[in-house]
Design an enzyme around this catalytic site. Structure first.
Site, PDB file in Angstrom:
ATOM      1  N   CYS A 121       0.927  -1.131   0.047  1.00  0.00           N
ATOM      2  CA  CYS A 121       0.022   0.037  -0.027  1.00  0.00           C
ATOM      3  C   CYS A 121       0.974   1.471   0.254  1.00  0.00           C
ATOM      4  O   CYS A 121       0.620   2.311  -0.707  1.00  0.00           O
ATOM      5  CB  CYS A 121      -0.983  -0.042   1.256  1.00  0.00           C
ATOM      6  SG  CYS A 121      -1.837   1.420   1.245  1.00  0.00           S
ATOM      7  N   GLU A 171      -4.605  -4.042  -4.162  1.00  0.00           N
ATOM      8  CA  GLU A 171      -4.117  -2.815  -4.616  1.00  0.00           C
ATOM      9  C   GLU A 171      -5.016  -2.453  -5.965  1.00  0.00           C
ATOM     10  O   GLU A 171      -5.660  -1.471  -6.267  1.00  0.00           O
ATOM     11  CB  GLU A 171      -2.718  -2.295  -4.574  1.00  0.00           C
ATOM     12  CG  GLU A 171      -2.187  -2.080  -3.414  1.00  0.00           C
ATOM     13  CD  GLU A 171      -2.872  -0.707  -2.497  1.00  0.00           C
ATOM     14  OE1 GLU A 171      -3.165   0.142  -3.182  1.00  0.00           O
ATOM     15  OE2 GLU A 171      -2.948  -0.832  -1.372  1.00  0.00           O
TER      16      GLU A 171
END
Lengths: 204, 217
Positions: B130, B205
């Site tokens: 992230c 993601e």
């Protein structure tokens, strides 16, 4: 009679069409017809084993949070699940399947949901989750006639002992579910729906 | 270094994320405003899980200096949440009652499972993508900035030195902690679970950027 009680329970009724989504599947129809492609059957067996391992972890955490006497139902259930893992391992050996393959993303999402919930939710939310998992399985398999090449599997998840276990789980859930309890039960139905679809999908 | 080899071995997914239509839209400023609104709301929901994962990581530390590092990283997330609140105010969206998308829930359930249930190194490995992906995107997208770019603030936040420091700190912790845990297991080989959670987080993601388009397709 008790199966009917389960299907008329407040949690099942409150889930609306999600109950059908979680208990009716092309995979099950193909099982009953004896027309399931081997590839789908093997994928289901391997991924269901991976799921059952995750469920055992969920139940272990839920047991630690659940007070007696409800805890007794969960402890007995975990012992039965341990036997089921042995049975899966024996079946995998019979079909020469590798049980150490990575979890399919659908199976992974279901297990992540269970374990995350086990740690973050109170026991009175974990009970409807476990009831949902087992009731969906009972509802799905018990709608099939136990005959054909998969009769053993159909009987395994529709027999009176399994009905009794799911009934016991239902009886330790709140009879009038709160919104959060219904929400988590519904999430289980979504995961069940996705899991069945995964067994028949062509993108695996 | 482990963090560099993990980033390298997941370069394919980093490239897919950079070329994702959502990211391309952010880059050239053409991104649909409603998709950006949905993204901000989902990201605010995600960050609540992310900050809890840092807290759980800190709780796994016997070394208080290391716990303080996690505390500093948590502060960084709180600042990011404030940034989202300022976006939310200007975009007219409510962040308190966000209904998470399936991709968001998959990511937060994954993060929470690992943070509660697994080792410190796995927890960090689940969190690094992230940070690393966002800094990567910030730097890559900076080159596309032009006057009156609608997403300039977002791009500059993640391209900034401050954000880079947070990302670097987490990557250093991954190297340190995974080496320590390997020593404790009397092995020099990498725990495959670390590679697995890192790659899965990269996939999360990618899926996260796809979800805001779900109503448009």
């Amino acid at each position: 009679m008790t199966l009917q009680r389960i299907q008329q329970s407040a949690l099942v009724a409150g889930s609306g069409e999600l109950w059908q989504d979680g208990t009716q599947a092309d995979f099950l129809s193909a099982i009953e017809a004896g027309m399931l492609p081997d590839e789908s059957f093997h994928r289901w067996l391997v991924q269901d084993y991976a799921f059952a391992k995750g469920l055992a972890e969920f139940q272990a955490i839920a047991i630690a949070k659940t007070p007696r006497p409800a805890q007794k139902v969960l402890i007995a259930g975990l012992m039965a699940l341990d036997s089921e893992l042995d049975w899966f391992e024996q079946k995998a050996g019979q079909y020469k399947l590798d049980l150490h393959v990575p979890n399919h993303p659908t199976c992974r999402r279901y297990v992540d949901f269970l374990i995350a919930s086990a740690y973050t939710q109170p026991f009175d939310v974990l009970l409807p989750i476990l009831f949902g998992v087992e009731a969906a399985y009972l509802g799905g398999w018990s709608s099939l006639t136990p005959s054909g090449p998969y009769a053993e599997y159909i009987e395994r998840w529709s027999n009176p002992q399994f009905v009794q276990y799911v009934t016991d789980l239902m009886d330790i859930c709140d009879s009038k579910p709160k919104d959060l309890q219904q929400h988590y039960f519904n999430e289980v139905m979504r995961h069940e729906r996705d899991f069945w679809r995964m067994t028949m999908a062509s993108d695996n | 270094m482990l963090h560099a080899s993990l980033w390298q071995s997941n370069a394919d997914l980093a490239r897919c994320i950079l070329e994702h239509p959502f990211v391309r839209g952010l880059s050239d400023g053409s991104l649909n405003r409603d998709a950006f609104r949905r993204y901000v709301a989902q990201d605010a929901f995600f960050l609540r899980a992310f900050v809890k994962a840092y807290a759980l990581a800190a709780a796994k530390c016997d070394d208080f200096d290391r716990a303080k590092v996690f505390h500093g990283l948590m502060t960084g997330v709180f600042e990011e949440i404030e940034l989202h609140e300022s976006y939310a105010a200007s975009l007219g969206i409510e962040l308190e009652d966000v209904d998470p998308f399936a991709a968001t829930l998959a990511y937060t359930d994954f993060l929470q499972r690992v943070a509660w249930h697994r080792s410190l190194s796995e927890t960090i490995a689940a969190m690094v993508p992230c940070m690393r992906v966002y800094h990567f995107l910030g730097v890559e997208l900076t080159a596309q900035l032009h006057p009156a770019h609608p997403y300039e603030s977002w791009i500059q936040t993640y391209a900034s030195d401050e954000f880079k420091q947070l990302s670097d700190r987490l990557e250093s912790l991954l190297d340190e902690v995974s080496a320590e845990e390997a020593r404790n297991r009397n092995t020099r080989s990498l725990d495959p679970a670390i590679e697995d959670v890192y790659r899965y987080a990269m996939r999360c993601e990618f899926d996260f950027f796809s979800a805001p388009f779900q109503d448009d397709f």
